[in-house]
Enzyme design. Structure first.
Site, PDB file in Angstrom:
ATOM      1  N   HIS A 154       0.848  -1.205   0.000  1.00 53.05           N
ATOM      2  CA  HIS A 154       0.000   0.000   0.000  1.00 53.05           C
ATOM      3  C   HIS A 154       0.875   1.243   0.000  1.00 53.05           C
ATOM      4  O   HIS A 154       0.426   2.313  -0.384  1.00 53.05           O
ATOM      5  CB  HIS A 154      -0.965  -0.007   1.184  1.00 53.05           C
ATOM      6  CG  HIS A 154      -0.290   0.153   2.513  1.00 53.05           C
ATOM      7  ND1 HIS A 154       0.448  -0.846   3.088  1.00 53.05           N
ATOM      8  CD2 HIS A 154      -0.225   1.205   3.355  1.00 53.05           C
ATOM      9  CE1 HIS A 154       0.928  -0.414   4.232  1.00 53.05           C
ATOM     10  NE2 HIS A 154       0.551   0.825   4.421  1.00 53.05           N
ATOM     11  N   LYS A 164       9.997  -8.655   4.734  1.00 51.70           N
ATOM     12  CA  LYS A 164      11.004  -9.265   5.611  1.00 51.70           C
ATOM     13  C   LYS A 164      11.759 -10.308   4.819  1.00 51.70           C
ATOM     14  O   LYS A 164      11.231 -10.873   3.860  1.00 51.70           O
ATOM     15  CB  LYS A 164      10.321  -9.946   6.812  1.00 51.70           C
ATOM     16  CG  LYS A 164      11.248 -10.166   7.982  1.00 51.70           C
ATOM     17  CD  LYS A 164      11.413  -8.906   8.813  1.00 51.70           C
ATOM     18  CE  LYS A 164      12.332  -9.095   9.980  1.00 51.70           C
ATOM     19  NZ  LYS A 164      12.233  -7.957  10.923  1.00 51.70           N
TER      20      LYS A 164
HETATM   21  P1  NAD Z   1      20.968 -10.148  17.704  1.00 48.11           P
HETATM   22  O1  NAD Z   1      21.356 -11.291  16.850  1.00 48.11           O
HETATM   23  O2  NAD Z   1      21.832  -8.949  17.777  1.00 48.11           O
HETATM   24  O3  NAD Z   1      20.765 -10.637  19.226  1.00 48.11           O
HETATM   25  C1  NAD Z   1      20.018 -11.745  19.608  1.00 48.11           C
HETATM   26  C2  NAD Z   1      20.526 -12.180  20.984  1.00 48.11           C
HETATM   27  O4  NAD Z   1      19.714 -13.241  21.478  1.00 48.11           O
HETATM   28  C3  NAD Z   1      21.956 -12.699  20.952  1.00 48.11           C
HETATM   29  O5  NAD Z   1      22.689 -12.136  22.019  1.00 48.11           O
HETATM   30  C4  NAD Z   1      21.776 -14.200  21.112  1.00 48.11           C
HETATM   31  O6  NAD Z   1      22.891 -14.830  21.732  1.00 48.11           O
HETATM   32  C5  NAD Z   1      20.541 -14.260  21.995  1.00 48.11           C
HETATM   33  N1  NAD Z   1      19.884 -15.547  21.949  1.00 48.11           N
HETATM   34  C6  NAD Z   1      19.862 -16.448  20.938  1.00 48.11           C
HETATM   35  N2  NAD Z   1      19.181 -17.549  21.312  1.00 48.11           N
HETATM   36  C7  NAD Z   1      18.759 -17.335  22.570  1.00 48.11           C
HETATM   37  C8  NAD Z   1      18.025 -18.113  23.501  1.00 48.11           C
HETATM   38  N3  NAD Z   1      17.583 -19.320  23.199  1.00 48.11           N
HETATM   39  N4  NAD Z   1      17.777 -17.576  24.707  1.00 48.11           N
HETATM   40  C9  NAD Z   1      18.220 -16.354  25.035  1.00 48.11           C
HETATM   41  N5  NAD Z   1      18.941 -15.577  24.195  1.00 48.11           N
HETATM   42  C10 NAD Z   1      19.204 -16.065  22.982  1.00 48.11           C
HETATM   43  O7  NAD Z   1      19.488  -9.780  17.263  1.00 48.11           O
HETATM   44  P2  NAD Z   1      18.716  -8.401  17.437  1.00 48.11           P
HETATM   45  O8  NAD Z   1      18.945  -7.591  16.230  1.00 48.11           O
HETATM   46  O9  NAD Z   1      19.001  -7.844  18.782  1.00 48.11           O
HETATM   47  O10 NAD Z   1      17.205  -8.912  17.354  1.00 48.11           O
HETATM   48  C11 NAD Z   1      16.526  -9.475  18.477  1.00 48.11           C
HETATM   49  C12 NAD Z   1      15.033  -9.405  18.237  1.00 48.11           C
HETATM   50  O11 NAD Z   1      14.663  -8.034  18.007  1.00 48.11           O
HETATM   51  C13 NAD Z   1      14.509 -10.178  17.037  1.00 48.11           C
HETATM   52  O12 NAD Z   1      13.222 -10.661  17.325  1.00 48.11           O
HETATM   53  C14 NAD Z   1      14.408  -9.127  15.957  1.00 48.11           C
HETATM   54  O13 NAD Z   1      13.456  -9.459  14.968  1.00 48.11           O
HETATM   55  C15 NAD Z   1      13.959  -7.951  16.780  1.00 48.11           C
HETATM   56  N6  NAD Z   1      14.219  -6.646  16.141  1.00 48.11           N
HETATM   57  C16 NAD Z   1      15.479  -6.242  15.836  1.00 48.11           C
HETATM   58  C17 NAD Z   1      15.670  -4.986  15.258  1.00 48.11           C
HETATM   59  C18 NAD Z   1      17.048  -4.434  14.968  1.00 48.11           C
HETATM   60  O14 NAD Z   1      17.139  -3.236  14.643  1.00 48.11           O
HETATM   61  N7  NAD Z   1      18.115  -5.200  15.080  1.00 48.11           N
HETATM   62  C19 NAD Z   1      14.576  -4.174  14.966  1.00 48.11           C
HETATM   63  C20 NAD Z   1      13.299  -4.616  15.293  1.00 48.11           C
HETATM   64  C21 NAD Z   1      13.143  -5.859  15.880  1.00 48.11           C
END
Ligand code: NAD
Length: 476
Positions: free
Chosen positions: A66, A107
């Site tokens: 959209h 995504k």
């Molecule tokens: P990232 O890869 O930087 O960090 C993820 C962290 O989670 C790591 O430290 C990892 O070791 C840990 N992890 C992995 N498995 C795990 C488990 N079983 N238990 C506990 N911790 C565990 O990722 P991110 O960019 O911080 O993203 C995290 C979440 O935030 C995701 O759902 C992502 O979609 C969401 N998100 C990220 C952004 C962004 O700007 N990076 C924006 C919006 C949403």
């Protein structure tokens, strides 16, 4: 004891969507048009690594066009699949609408464990993936603009931008094909911290309204609040760091992939992050109690729970035992639809993912605008602003001198007032404004409509209304 079956992530998003549209009066068919995912492209490609060809599977899903370009991160993880990518793309549609970032939702994901590869191997894999997407306009400054997500960061975004530029040598806007790039490759100050910063701004806005706090049975401010965070990656680290170092909250638990740390006196977030950087996990960190079964720490007593890692970590299996009165979904989809119903029943307040982690896409929007305008924010105004402020300070000084110096301007005021805003300050101000306004739009629905008793439904109502208005205005 076996746990009842959970809906998949995409089914969870659909269930939450359906709950909201049941309260709306959308024309027949439009509801379905908004809900469905427009297209998902699956790509399988081979890369020669370590003397043999390895085949990778990746996805790019476009939920709603959209508005264009469509926007959404690229995730590197072994669990990536079509259902997950489509759920995340749908969330992007609603997220962008809610924070008024002018994008449709998309995504992407690559099924890979990045920890198994050397940097130069990851670069080849990323460039090849980017090539496959770019040649179908699934990476394109005016069609589809990816960003970082789990397992990817600035480095991967820089490779993607460069790959696109090599394939489109005459595109003057090539650098706007992806956001989340390093500053020296067309990025913007404050993007890395943006999602965590947005979580902080969201919580600050929550604590500004006594009615919201009352719903969660909380009082006061963020100062002294006990916080448990899951995932000390990009989002979790920045959120925990800012809350503890700037707002006085105590990080009493950190859950990571290899276990959890708890410390009622508060954990030093930077020290834990440095430990993970060096040792790969939290195991062995000296200033806290280590809990091997990390997930049980989600059930510990605290004021605020921040799941910032994976989806579905709060589910039918543990929802009943979650004690936090306030959950802010920094990750996408950490609470399943089933758990959401249980928590609502218990009176737990959930600040939903679609809003809570929108800081990333908000600053990505600023980066995209910066790339298209080919100029850093503040470059034209900063010194002019300083010069005008200097005029005021000089005049105040002159009046003070004329009055026999009964009043004098303090040095600290002068320094703060005279400094024009740089890009980082402008980005933070734009992000703060965005997070406040979006929260207020949810809050109004939450408090004013008798049939909405949670922030998630409120968020969906606001977002779907905006997407519907956009379809109505332009036709299908
Ligand atoms: P990232 O890869 O930087 O960090 C993820 C962290 O989670 C790591 O430290 C990892 O070791 C840990 N992890 C992995 N498995 C795990 C488990 N079983 N238990 C506990 N911790 C565990 O990722 P991110 O960019 O911080 O993203 C995290 C979440 O935030 C995701 O759902 C992502 O979609 C969401 N998100 C990220 C952004 C962004 O700007 N990076 C924006 C919006 C949403």
């Amino acid at each position: 004891m076996s746990t009842p079956k959970e809906p998949s992530f995409r089914e969870s998003v659909d269930l939450m969507f359906n709950r909201a549209v049941a309260l709306m009066d959308l024309p027949p068919g439009l509801e379905e048009k908004i809900r469905v995912c427009n297209a998902t492209y699956t790509v399988r490609f081979g890369v020669r690594l370590r003397g043999q060809i390895q085949t990778f599977t990746g996805y790019r899903s476009v939920h709603s066009e959209h508005k264009e370009p469509v926007k959404g991160g690229i995730r590197y993880a072994m669990g990536v699949n079509q259902d997950e990518v489509e759920a995340l793309a749908a969330l992007m549609t609603y997220k962008c609408a809610l924070v008024e970032a002018p994008f449709g939702g998309s995504k992407g994901g690559l099924r890979i464990d990045p920890r198994q590869y050397e940097d130069h191997e990851l670069e080849r894999i990323t460039r090849r993936f980017a090539y496959e997407l770019a040649k179908r306009d699934l990476i394109h400054p005016s069609q589809n603009v990816p960003a970082p997500d789990m397992g990817t960061g600035e480095r991967e975004m820089a490779w993607i931008a460069d790959q696109y530029a090599r394939m489109n040598t005459t595109d003057i806007n090539a650098v706007a094909c992806v956001t989340g790039k390093p500053l020296n490759a067309g990025g913007i100050s404050g993007r890395v911290e943006a999602t965590g910063r947005g979580v902080q701004y969201a919580l600050r806005e929550f604590f500004r309204d006594a009615r919201d706090m009352e719903k969660a049975g909380l009082t006061g401010s963020l100062d002294g609040k006990r916080v448990i965070v899951q995932g000390l990656g990009n989002v979790g680290y920045h959120a925990a760091k800012f809350l503890s170092q700037e707002d006085g909250s105590k990080i009493t638990g950190i859950v990571e992939w290899d276990g959890a740390l708890v410390n009622e006196a508060g954990l030093d977030v930077d020290a834990v992050r440095a430990w993970i950087g060096k040792h790969g996990g939290v195991t062995g960190f000296p200033d806290g109690t280590y809990v091997k079964e990390g997930a049980v720490v989600l059930e510990e007593d605290c004021d605020i729970l921040i799941p910032a890692a994976l989806e579905a970590v709060i589910n039918l299996g543990n929802a009943e035992r979650i004690k936090a009165p306030l959950i802010i979904e920094a990750a996408n989809g950490p609470v399943t639809a089933g758990a959401d119903a249980i928590l609502r029943e218990k009176g737990t307040v959930i600040i939903p993912d679609m809003y809570a982690n929108a800081g990333g896409v908000t600053v990505s929007y600023f980066e995209w605008v910066k790339n298209l305008s080919h100029i850093r924010f503040g470059r034209m105004q900063r010194r002019q602003e300083e010069a005008r402020h200097q005029l005021v300070v000089d005049e105040l000084q002159r009046i003070s001198d004329a009055m026999g110096n009964t009043y004098s301007i303090t040095e600290s005021f002068k320094q703060k007032y005279l400094r024009g805003a740089d890009e980082l300050e402008l980005v933070r101000s734009g992000l703060d404004d965005t997070m406040r306004i979006a929260y207020q739009s949810m809050r109004d629905v939450w408090h004013e409509r008798g049939d909405v008793d949670d922030l998630r439904t409120a968020a969906y109502l606001v977002a779907i209304d905006k997407v519907a208005a956009s379809y109505r205005a332009k036709g299908l």
